[in-house]
Scaffold this motif. Structure first.
Motif, PDB file in Angstrom:
ATOM      1  N   LEU A  73       2.052  74.894   5.603  1.00 51.45           N
ATOM      2  CA  LEU A  73       2.465  73.652   4.954  1.00 51.45           C
ATOM      3  C   LEU A  73       3.977  73.614   4.781  1.00 51.45           C
ATOM      4  O   LEU A  73       4.609  74.627   4.469  1.00 51.45           O
ATOM      5  N   ARG A  74       4.538  72.439   4.986  1.00 55.01           N
ATOM      6  CA  ARG A  74       5.962  72.217   4.749  1.00 55.01           C
ATOM      7  C   ARG A  74       6.085  71.100   3.719  1.00 55.01           C
ATOM      8  O   ARG A  74       5.564  69.997   3.919  1.00 55.01           O
ATOM      9  N   LEU A  75       6.778  71.389   2.634  1.00 52.51           N
ATOM     10  CA  LEU A  75       6.777  70.476   1.495  1.00 52.51           C
ATOM     11  C   LEU A  75       8.101  69.749   1.342  1.00 52.51           C
ATOM     12  O   LEU A  75       9.174  70.348   1.340  1.00 52.51           O
ATOM     13  N   ILE A  76       7.972  68.439   1.206  1.00 58.17           N
ATOM     14  CA  ILE A  76       9.085  67.564   0.846  1.00 58.17           C
ATOM     15  C   ILE A  76       8.846  67.128  -0.596  1.00 58.17           C
ATOM     16  O   ILE A  76       7.722  66.770  -0.957  1.00 58.17           O
ATOM     17  N   THR A  77       9.883  67.150  -1.415  1.00 60.70           N
ATOM     18  CA  THR A  77       9.772  66.470  -2.694  1.00 60.70           C
ATOM     19  C   THR A  77      11.110  65.835  -3.013  1.00 60.70           C
ATOM     20  O   THR A  77      12.133  66.124  -2.383  1.00 60.70           O
ATOM     21  N   LYS A  78      11.082  64.921  -3.966  1.00 61.78           N
ATOM     22  CA  LYS A  78      12.240  64.091  -4.266  1.00 61.78           C
ATOM     23  C   LYS A  78      12.518  64.106  -5.767  1.00 61.78           C
ATOM     24  O   LYS A  78      11.598  64.317  -6.575  1.00 61.78           O
TER      25      LYS A  78
END
Length: 297
Positions: A73-78
């Protein structure tokens, strides 16, 4: 970020807790497994989604996955958006923050909620008109140097706002996440897409299907576009759905659509149909002209 540039799509979690299949940890885990099976390794979050509850749900769901699956999994968050909510005490109205203390605190909070040691892509969620670019850039650099963040990017930034930030740092911004669909084509002409191409930033498209407007909108534009897409689908093997054709339209541009469905079967259909489609130039412009209601000059 070649693995992001080559991603067929990204799964967006904003409404996951309201999704048919994703509202609890077991269902969320099954969605993550389905994403991996489809080659959709990137998952899009934000610290404000359901006031942090979606990041917490992801962290719980990921524990049900095999270690090998979690590692894929590769996670993006803002971060950067503030509004009145239980986890934002003292906030009385919508506003934005980009100061160093806030960015650092929110990154650490997201890491804890998601149950990971590093955020793969951390985005400034909205342009902060009060941003002190040098301070923000130094905070970004410190988070990368600490290993808490792999790469930084932005969301909803204009070309001028991107330039103002990049002028203060040697870090290369990895992505700009913007609204883009046949219903909202401003990035084609305002320089955002051109800048992303010129600087090799990934171009992430939120609301690629304009929410419910594509399948259910009754305005003239929605009806005209839907009619064009339905007719076009009959020219392709498998008669792909209008939504899949729009996703292929975005991928033809090089944009990566963020799919916000909470249904596993819908995600599977959309990604599989999209990947099987190759639009030629006339197909692409036919969709654009149907959305705009006029031919290009």
């Amino acid at each position: 970020m070649s693995d992001l540039q080559d991603a067929p799509a990204i799964w967006g979690t904003m409404r996951a807790r309201q999704g048919r299949d994703t509202a609890n940890a077991n269902g969320f885990a099954r969605m993550l497994e389905a994403c991996l099976d489809l080659g959709v390794h990137w998952i899009d979050h934000a610290d404000i989604y359901d006031d942090g509850e979606v990041e917490i749900l992801h962290g719980e769901a990921a524990q049900a996955l095999a270690p090998g699956a979690r590692a894929q999994l590769r996670l993006i968050t803002k971060c950067g958006v503030r509004f009145a909510a239980p986890r934002q005490p003292g906030v009385r109205l919508h506003h934005y923050r980009s100061d160093a203390a806030y960015l650092t605190r929110q990154a650490e909070t997201s890491l804890q909620r998601l149950g990971v040691e590093r955020i793969d892509l951390y985005l400034l969620h909205r342009p902060d008109y009060l941003m002190q670019a040098e301070e923000t850039a130094k905070a970004m650099e410190a988070l990368v140097e600490s290993g808490k963040v792999a790469r930084f990017g932005v969301s909803n930034f204009s070309t001028f706002q991107v330039d103002a930030l990049t002028a203060r740092t040697d870090l290369k911004l990895a992505a700009n996440q913007v609204e883009l669909s046949p219903f909202h084509t401003a990035p084609l002409d305002n320089g955002q897409l051109d800048q992303a191409r010129a600087t090799d930033m990934a171009f992430l498209a939120w609301s690629p299907l304009a929410g419910r407007r594509l399948p259910a909108g009754e305005d003239e534009t929605a009806r005209r576009l839907r009619h064009t897409l339905e007719a076009m689908g009959t020219r392709f093997d498998g008669d792909p759905g209008p939504d899949s054709l729009v996703l292929a339209w975005l991928r033809t541009l090089g944009a990566i659509p963020i799919l916000g469905t909470g249904r596993i079967d819908r995600l599977q259909r959309q990604v599989r149909e999209m990947r099987a489609l190759t639009l030629d130039a006339q197909d692409w412009y036919e969709i654009l002209e149907a959305a705009r209601g006029a031919r290009v000059p």
